[in-house]
Write a protein that holds these residues in place. Structure first.
Motif, short mmCIF file in Angstrom:
data_model
loop_
_atom_site.label_atom_id
_atom_site.label_comp_id
_atom_site.label_asym_id
_atom_site.label_seq_id
_atom_site.Cartn_x
_atom_site.Cartn_y
_atom_site.Cartn_z
N ILE A 429 -0.48 5.62 0.11
CA ILE A 429 0.89 5.02 -0.26
C ILE A 429 0.66 4.03 -0.86
CG2 ILE A 429 2.94 4.40 0.75
CD1 ILE A 429 2.63 6.52 2.84
N PHE A 430 0.00 2.77 -0.20
CA PHE A 430 -0.35 1.60 -0.57
C PHE A 430 -0.94 1.45 -1.72
CE2 PHE A 430 0.62 0.10 4.05
CZ PHE A 430 2.07 -0.05 3.72
N LEU A 431 -1.97 2.13 -2.16
CA LEU A 431 -2.97 2.13 -3.16
C LEU A 431 -1.92 2.70 -4.48
CD1 LEU A 431 -6.31 3.32 -2.11
CD2 LEU A 431 -5.52 0.95 -2.60
N LEU A 432 -1.17 3.75 -4.25
CA LEU A 432 -0.54 4.10 -5.60
C LEU A 432 0.50 3.14 -5.54
CD1 LEU A 432 0.23 6.42 -7.23
CD2 LEU A 432 1.86 7.43 -5.33
N MET A 433 1.20 2.49 -4.85
CA MET A 433 2.10 1.66 -5.03
C MET A 433 1.56 0.23 -5.68
SD MET A 433 4.44 -0.66 -2.25
CE MET A 433 3.20 -1.62 -1.80
N ALA A 434 0.40 -0.08 -5.35
CA ALA A 434 -0.24 -1.18 -6.03
C ALA A 434 -0.57 -0.88 -7.53
CB ALA A 434 -1.52 -1.53 -5.36
N ALA A 435 -1.04 0.49 -7.80
CA ALA A 435 -1.57 0.75 -8.87
C ALA A 435 -0.23 0.91 -9.92
CB ALA A 435 -2.18 2.11 -8.94
N LEU A 436 0.80 1.20 -9.37
CA LEU A 436 1.96 1.65 -10.27
C LEU A 436 2.58 -0.13 -10.62
CD1 LEU A 436 4.10 3.22 -11.60
CD2 LEU A 436 5.27 3.22 -9.50
N ASN A 437 2.47 -0.87 -9.61
CA ASN A 437 2.87 -2.40 -9.96
C ASN A 437 2.10 -2.99 -11.03
OD1 ASN A 437 4.99 -2.42 -8.06
ND2 ASN A 437 4.07 -3.47 -6.55
N VAL A 438 0.76 -2.85 -10.70
CA VAL A 438 -0.34 -3.63 -11.70
C VAL A 438 0.01 -3.14 -13.24
CG1 VAL A 438 -2.52 -3.81 -12.38
CG2 VAL A 438 -1.70 -4.15 -10.07
N THR A 439 0.38 -1.54 -13.14
CA THR A 439 0.39 -0.98 -14.62
C THR A 439 1.70 -1.34 -15.36
OG1 THR A 439 -0.91 0.95 -13.73
CG2 THR A 439 0.47 1.26 -15.89
N SER A 440 2.84 -1.19 -14.43
CA SER A 440 4.01 -1.86 -15.18
C SER A 440 3.89 -3.35 -15.47
CB SER A 440 5.19 -1.41 -14.43
OG SER A 440 5.12 -2.22 -12.89
N LEU A 441 3.42 -4.08 -14.77
CA LEU A 441 3.21 -5.65 -14.99
C LEU A 441 2.43 -5.84 -16.27
CD1 LEU A 441 3.66 -8.54 -14.30
CD2 LEU A 441 1.60 -8.31 -13.00
#
Length: 464
Positions: A429-441
């Motif tokens: 859950i947390f790794l997926l969330m972090a990957a999505l945040n970094v990609t969108s940023l």
């Protein structure tokens, strides 16, 4: 995008525009409290040992069973009930974004908050009739709250001078962070002393009172407000280029092709993904990792929102300070606070996965992971007003729609992951969330140009 307002002084914190920002702040507190109180009361509403859908008649005290009726809803049903309020929101975003530019914001906002408050007061009665009715009630509540979410942003296109836009927006929007804090703090105590139905009556009644106050005190145009001072009226009207979409065709093609709109929308998707996980599953994480009771869970779950409220207002003040002193350009400010609001939650949430983390460090990282997204208040959350003031309501509705879709997907996917693989679920859950945040940023930083002159002609068409 870097247009500045006149430098002459006008009434500050005691002015009408700050009073309206504070009133809108409390409207958001009431609205989000209504949305979040069910996340804790459902613990008291559910009894897995009773027959399906029937109130528990075997409680130790008859009076307590009347004060706190209990139902046997399956975990799947509980998840649907909690998420139902989000289901109604997508249908309000784009239509209300367009309507908010045509019809009085005063009426749209007050009616939306009133309907949400009435639905909140009907939740205990709906629960007695069965889960279908409470789900329907929450969907309608989501539709009305989605209306207010879009309409309130349009307020500042006419009321906020450019050098105060970040502060005024932060003050009003930070109610979204203070609401869960108050709700989670108060719900546990009210449920234990007065019964969980009283929680819905109190927050619903408060929302009704605030909707009436908003209808009486707010005017769409500062020039028409009967109680505004002459100096403040002149300051606002002279510093803002008044825009209106009336009589203009909506540049749909330009909006769809605009990379800045897509960049902001993707960031809203990631922002809402993170907030929804923290909002809905923080009590579950605390219960699983720290083994705490409901009252302690409510206090610990509420603290991050109090910290987020502080961060959101701090971001608005700092952004206006940087802009007024010409320390940073407007687009640099937006990039800075968007980076803080998306990158910091990723770092702190991944830190939660450390196997040797103590209880104190776990609570600290969880609080910061939940609170730091508030920095986006002075970043991409207000960005549509910079690039498309004439169609602000419509563009904001589009970006909020992307955010709601992100919240729906994250809440559903997180529930599936938790059910299928409890051992390694939080890692995924947390790794997926972090990957999505970094990609969108990264997408946002690349395609959000330095100067409005760098945009394609389509974007200039939206802005002019």
């Amino acid at each position: 995008m870097d247009h500045q307002s006149p430098s002459r002084k006008a009434p500050g914190l005691c002015s009408l525009r700050y009073s309206l920002a504070l009133l809108l702040h409390f409207c958001n507190v009431a609205m989000i409290s209504q949305r979040s109180c069910l996340t804790l009361t459902i613990v008291s509403m559910v009894n897995s040992s009773a027959p399906q859908g029937v109130p528990n008649a075997s409680t130790s005290e008859h009076l307590d069973s009347i004060k706190n009726p209990v139902y046997n809803w399956s975990p799947q049903t509980q998840g649907i009930i909690l998420s139902a309020i989000i289901y109604g929101m997508p249908f309000a975003q784009i239509p209300m974004g367009y309507i908010s530019g045509l019809y009085p914001i005063k009426t749209v906002t007050s009616l939306g908050l009133l309907l949400s408050s009435l639905c909140n007061m009907l939740v205990p009665l709906a629960a007695e009739q069965g889960e279908s009715l409470i789900i329907a009630c929450r969907v309608v509540q989501g539709l009305s709250q989605g209306t207010v979410m879009v309409a309130q942003y349009t307020v500042w296109s006419k009321w906020a001078p450019p050098l105060e836009r970040n502060r005024l927006t932060s003050v009003s929007v930070s109610g979204n962070m203070l609401g869960p804090c108050i709700s989670l703090f108060a719900t546990g105590f009210i449920s234990q002393s007065l019964g969980w139905p009283v929680v819905f009556y109190i927050f619903g009644a408060g929302g009704c009172a605030l909707s009436l106050l908003w209808f009486l005190l707010f005017y769409d145009d500062p020039a028409e407000h009967p109680w505004i001072s002459l100096s403040e009226k002149e300051f606002i009207t002279s510093s803002i280029v008044q825009v209106s979409s009336g009589g203009k065709s909506v540049p749909t093609k330009a909006i769809i092709k605009s990379l800045p709109v897509w960049a902001i929308s993707l960031c809203c998707f990631a922002f809402s993904w993170t907030n929804t996980i923290m909002f809905m599953y923080m009590p579950t994480f605390l219960r699983a990792k720290l083994l705490i009771n409901t009252r302690e869970n409510g206090v610990l779950s509420g603290l991050p929102y109090l910290l987020g409220w502080v961060f959101g207002n701090l971001a608005g003040c700092l952004a206006d300070f940087f802009l007024a002193r010409k320390i940073l350009s407007l687009i640099t400010i937006r990039k800075l606070f968007t980076t803080l609001g998306l990158l910091l939650p990723s770092l702190f949430s991944v830190s939660l996965l450390h196997p040797g983390a103590s209880h104190l460090s776990t609570v600290a990282c969880l609080m910061l992971a939940s609170a730091t997204p508030s920095f986006c208040t002075a970043g991409m959350l207000i960005n549509p007003l910079d690039i498309a003031p004439r169609y602000y309501g419509l563009v904001k509705g589009i970006t909020i729609l992307f955010g709601i879709i992100g919240g729906l997907i994250s809440s559903t996917l997180t529930g599936i992951i938790l059910n299928q693989d409890p051992e390694s679920s939080w890692l995924k859950i947390f790794l997926l969330m972090a990957a999505l945040n970094v990609t969108s940023l990264i997408f946002y930083l690349v395609f959000m140009k330095v100067d409005v002159q760098d945009w394609a002609k389509e974007l200039q068409q939206i802005r002019l």
